[in-house]
Design a protein around this motif. Structure first.
Motif, PDB file in Angstrom:
ATOM      1  N   THR A 148       0.841  -1.196   0.000  1.00  0.00           N
ATOM      2  CA  THR A 148       0.000   0.000   0.000  1.00  0.00           C
ATOM      3  C   THR A 148       0.877   1.247   0.000  1.00  0.00           C
ATOM      4  N   THR A 149       0.306   2.344  -0.454  1.00  0.00           N
ATOM      5  CA  THR A 149       1.065   3.598  -0.415  1.00  0.00           C
ATOM      6  C   THR A 149       1.266   4.068   1.017  1.00  0.00           C
TER       7      THR A 149
ATOM      8  N   SER B  21       1.584   9.218  -6.000  1.00  0.00           N
ATOM      9  CA  SER B  21       0.647   9.514  -7.087  1.00  0.00           C
ATOM     10  C   SER B  21       0.617   8.340  -8.059  1.00  0.00           C
ATOM     11  N   VAL B  22      -0.514   7.638  -8.086  1.00  0.00           N
ATOM     12  CA  VAL B  22      -0.658   6.381  -8.822  1.00  0.00           C
ATOM     13  C   VAL B  22      -1.391   6.611 -10.143  1.00  0.00           C
TER      14      VAL B  22
ATOM     15  N   GLY C  18      -0.801  13.045  -4.425  1.00  0.00           N
ATOM     16  CA  GLY C  18      -1.589  11.917  -3.953  1.00  0.00           C
ATOM     17  C   GLY C  18      -1.279  11.625  -2.491  1.00  0.00           C
ATOM     18  N   ILE C  19      -2.301  11.316  -1.718  1.00  0.00           N
ATOM     19  CA  ILE C  19      -2.156  11.076  -0.283  1.00  0.00           C
ATOM     20  C   ILE C  19      -2.061   9.570  -0.020  1.00  0.00           C
ATOM     21  N   PRO C  20      -1.006   9.102   0.647  1.00  0.00           N
ATOM     22  CA  PRO C  20      -0.877   7.670   0.933  1.00  0.00           C
ATOM     23  C   PRO C  20      -2.066   7.125   1.727  1.00  0.00           C
ATOM     24  N   ASP C  21      -2.508   5.914   1.346  1.00  0.00           N
ATOM     25  CA  ASP C  21      -3.642   5.286   2.026  1.00  0.00           C
ATOM     26  C   ASP C  21      -3.499   3.770   1.979  1.00  0.00           C
ATOM     27  N   ASP C  22      -4.582   3.043   2.287  1.00  0.00           N
ATOM     28  CA  ASP C  22      -4.498   1.593   2.437  1.00  0.00           C
ATOM     29  C   ASP C  22      -4.837   0.824   1.169  1.00  0.00           C
ATOM     30  N   ARG C  23      -4.889   1.490   0.026  1.00  0.00           N
ATOM     31  CA  ARG C  23      -5.189   0.802  -1.232  1.00  0.00           C
ATOM     32  C   ARG C  23      -3.953   0.038  -1.722  1.00  0.00           C
TER      33      ARG C  23
END
Length: 295
Positions: free
Chosen positions: A70-71, A104-105, A112-117
């Motif tokens: 994840t990011t 940034s994906v 882009g903000i890091p998250d659990d995706r």
């Protein structure tokens, strides 16, 4: 499949003994102190140290990228690496940004903000690293493949990297700032890619974002003449389709208006008496196109 926001983890803490940039005491709002565009030799020397540290953080994050990660996990790697070097994550708290890097994906242009995706095989992700160390910022970023890529995405990354170095090659004393953007735009469009206009490079040093802007396209108003001692970033954002963007409701995440992919690479540099010195070397993004292309 369009990128969708996931859940964010709580804000990560920074030890109290690590120096904060001035905007942290101001609630994240940057304080314009009027730092000179031409930096002293002492400031440039400090920026060399910060630049090397930024490159090391970028390499550690890049080495962790793989399908399924994840990011937010990448943010954790970066956060620990900043602290290990005695530095503060410049993005953390800047204008309220909640994380220590920007990730940034695919169609995400920047911020882009890091998250659990979890990231998937065949995606691309840009990681933007900035460290505040010894009173100055070091800023760099690179785009990484998540596993194997389709040919068009691989070409996008290659051309974007080439655009960065075309821009760097245009830096010399006496040249206009617009020469940087002209070199980038010509190369991108010759390869049937677009150049984002809204976001640009910037002066950097004791201030995260200084007064000088570095457009990545041929902007006729960018007539400032480059002088030895000027420090700034070049960070072209190159797109498969339109260069226009839209912003998510989080107020940060910028995506291409048509949902097509985009890539970015960034170095911090100083103008020298006879050209330019790149201050943010890394394995992910060496200081010359030849070394970068060999990786």
């Amino acid at each position: 499949m369009p990128v969708k926001a996931g859940e964010m983890s709580p804000t990560r803490s920074v030890p109290e003994d690590i120096e904060r940039p001035p905007y942290i005491a101001n609630g994240g709002d940057p304080i314009r102190r009027g730092d000179p565009i031409v930096k002293s030799s002492d400031v440039v020397a400090a920026m060399r140290v910060a630049g090397v540290a930024a490159g090391e953080v970028l390499d550690l994050v890049g080495a962790a990228i793989a399908p399924g990660i994840t990011t937010d996990e990448l943010d954790a790697v970066a956060h620990a690496a900043y602290i290990e070097r005695g530095g503060y994550p410049s993005p953390l708290g800047y204008r309220g940004f909640p994380k220590s890097v920007c990730t940034s994906v695919n169609e995400v242009i920047c911020h882009g903000i890091p998250d659990d995706r979890p990231m998937r095989e065949g995606e691309i992700v840009n990681v933007d690293v900035t460290i505040f160390l010894n009173g100055v910022h070091g800023d760099t970023n690179a785009t990484f493949a998540v596993g194997s890529l389709d040919p068009r995405s691989a070409a996008l990354m290659r051309v974007t990297r080439e655009c960065l170095f075309r821009g760097i090659d245009a830096v010399r004393p006496g040249a206009e700032v617009r020469a940087i953007g002209r070199a980038i735009q010509q190369h991108a469009e010759a390869n049937d890619f677009g150049v984002v206009r809204t976001f640009c490079g910037h002066a950097i040093g004791p201030e995260f974002h200084g007064a000088l802007s570095i457009p990545h396209y041929d902007e006729p108003r960018a007539t400032t003449r480059l002088e030895p001692g000027m420090t700034f970033t070049i960070e072209p954002m190159i797109t498969m389709g339109t260069w226009r963007e839209r912003i998510w409701s989080d107020g940060w995440t910028a995506v291409t208006a048509d949902g097509q992919r985009t890539a970015q690479y960034e170095h911090t540099m100083v103008v020298t008496d006879d050209g330019v010195e790149v201050l943010t070397p890394s394995l992910a993004l060496p200081t010359t196109l030849e070394a970068s292309s060999a990786r």
